[in-house]
Design a protein around this motif. Structure first.
Motif, mmCIF file in Angstrom:
data_model
loop_
_atom_site.group_PDB
_atom_site.id
_atom_site.type_symbol
_atom_site.label_atom_id
_atom_site.label_comp_id
_atom_site.label_asym_id
_atom_site.label_seq_id
_atom_site.Cartn_x
_atom_site.Cartn_y
_atom_site.Cartn_z
ATOM 1 N N ILE A 1 23.441 0.730 1.692
ATOM 2 C CA ILE A 1 23.167 1.951 2.455
ATOM 3 C C ILE A 1 23.689 3.186 1.733
ATOM 4 O O ILE A 1 23.067 4.252 1.777
ATOM 5 N N ARG B 1 23.607 3.624 -1.397
ATOM 6 C CA ARG B 1 22.589 3.900 -2.422
ATOM 7 C C ARG B 1 21.347 4.524 -1.797
ATOM 8 O O ARG B 1 20.724 5.423 -2.368
ATOM 9 N N VAL B 2 20.985 4.065 -0.608
ATOM 10 C CA VAL B 2 19.816 4.614 0.086
ATOM 11 C C VAL B 2 20.035 6.082 0.434
ATOM 12 O O VAL B 2 19.156 6.928 0.263
ATOM 13 N N ILE C 1 20.234 -4.421 1.253
ATOM 14 C CA ILE C 1 20.195 -3.015 0.871
ATOM 15 C C ILE C 1 21.612 -2.451 0.877
ATOM 16 O O ILE C 1 22.444 -2.843 1.690
ATOM 17 N N ALA D 1 14.210 1.556 4.558
ATOM 18 C CA ALA D 1 14.677 0.818 3.381
ATOM 19 C C ALA D 1 14.724 -0.690 3.612
ATOM 20 O O ALA D 1 14.737 -1.465 2.656
ATOM 21 N N ARG E 1 15.626 7.017 7.570
ATOM 22 C CA ARG E 1 15.768 6.737 6.137
ATOM 23 C C ARG E 1 16.318 5.345 5.898
ATOM 24 O O ARG E 1 15.869 4.626 4.999
ATOM 25 N N VAL E 2 17.278 4.940 6.697
ATOM 26 C CA VAL E 2 17.841 3.595 6.557
ATOM 27 C C VAL E 2 16.830 2.539 7.009
ATOM 28 O O VAL E 2 16.628 1.524 6.333
#
Length: 360
Positions: A86, A88-89, A84, A77, A73-74
């Protein structure tokens, strides 16, 4: 623009020394982190963390896991030179998210930074000191194992993240009886639906594989949906050529435009293996005259390396295949749901489909 994978992140973290402790990016967090083990190629990562100021020590601390799902997932992004957040991700998920952020920031290609934050209140815009972000700069590496801040003039205006929303799906028993797990079949079908609805908004008619026509979307059979091609025997780009209709029957998704164009031929490869999709597309390509189109493997983000490997095999190179990751499909689908796109040419698709064949 370069992208990164979970494999890359795990490889970078694996190169960090295992016999030392690491600080958090957030200076207010006085805890320490130590890497216990890294499972290649894409995780999980095992760590220990403790806070000496609270009387904790390494020996009394249990091993925790940074999961493959969290890593991917990271990774998905990150884009080059784009900060970014993280937190928020990942949202509120994963209690080791600050550990992963800190380990990434210790690797040479990643910096931490504080981009400006744009605030717009009652028509008045201000740029304030922003939150902590991680910035990927592959062409400007720093020393391995050292947290490094980079100053930036970048300012970020945070907007709500779009979500891809699927209406009710009905998957016929004939698909499940073929030995496919229901959740696998559902995910495969969701992506097919997204491709169909993207095509509809871009003005394409869509062929869906013959064996998937029994699917219902929003309580309407797929075969009866607007813009669905009911038979390939009426398509001028396919019907006149011997064996072409049969070769196209079980291709997951084909886009047609104006009876004269075929913007894309796509195989959704959720678990069945990239080779089978490439083989079906190659067989189809060999039955029709050479035309301008895109032969596309649509697959999960973590399968990128496998798509590249298979698409570059000599038998498939003539397809000049592209890779359309699930995240890109759903990003475009979410845009189509939120905004009624107009005047967009089919070349717009090239922003989302990555060419993966290495030219000789």
């Amino acid at each position: 623009m370069q992208k990164i994978t979970g494999y890359n992140l795990v490889a970078f973290i694996n190169q960090l020394p295992k016999n030392i402790t690491y600080n958090y990016v957030n200076p207010a967090n006085k805890g320490l982190i130590k890497i216990q083990d890294v499972r290649l190629p894409d995780g999980p990562i095992f760590i220990k963390r403790w806070i000496p100021a609270k009387g904790q020590n390494e020996n009394e601390t249990s091993v925790e896991t940074i999961s493959r799902e969290m890593i991917w997932r990271v990774a998905n992004a990150f884009c080059e030179d784009t900060p970014i957040n993280i937190d928020r991700v990942l949202g509120a998920s994963y209690n080791t998210r600050s550990v992963l952020e800190s380990l990434i920031a210790h690797t040479p290609q990643f910096y931490y930074c504080y981009p400006g934050r744009i605030k717009d209140i009652a028509g008045k815009t201000e740029v304030e000191h922003g939150h902590k972000h991680i910035l990927w700069k592959p062409d400007k590496p720093h020393e391995n194992g050292v947290l490094t801040e980079i100053k930036t003039d970048i300012a970020i205006s945070e907007i709500p993240m779009a979500s891809a929303v699927y209406d009710t799906l009905y998957i016929p028993d004939t698909i499940i009886e073929g030995g496919i797990q229901i959740e696998v079949a559902r995910r495969h079908t969701q992506i097919q639906i997204a491709l169909y609805l993207i095509g509809l908004q871009l003005g394409f008619r869509t062929w869906i594989a013959q064996n998937d026509k029994g699917i219902k979307y929003n309580d309407v059979p797929l075969a009866e949906q607007q813009g669905i091609v009911k038979t390939l025997t009426a398509e001028n780009l396919v019907a006149p050529y011997n064996g072409a209709v049969d070769a196209g029957l079980f291709i997951d998704c084909i886009w047609f435009k104006n009876g004269r164009l075929m913007p894309a031929v796509m195989e959704v490869e959720h678990t069945t293996g990239v080779t089978s999709g490439l083989t079906r597309m190659l067989n189809f390509a060999n039955k029709i005259p050479p035309i301008k189109t895109r032969y596309v493997i649509v697959a999960p983000d973590e399968d990128r390396d496998r798509v590249i490997q298979e698409a570059n095999k000599s038998m498939f190179q003539e397809l000049d295949a592209r890779y359309f990751p699930y995240s890109a499909v759903e990003e475009l689908f979410a845009i189509c749901q939120k905004r009624h796109l107009r005047g967009v040419t089919e070349e717009f698709l090239d922003c989302y489909m990555e060419p993966v064949v290495v030219k000789g």
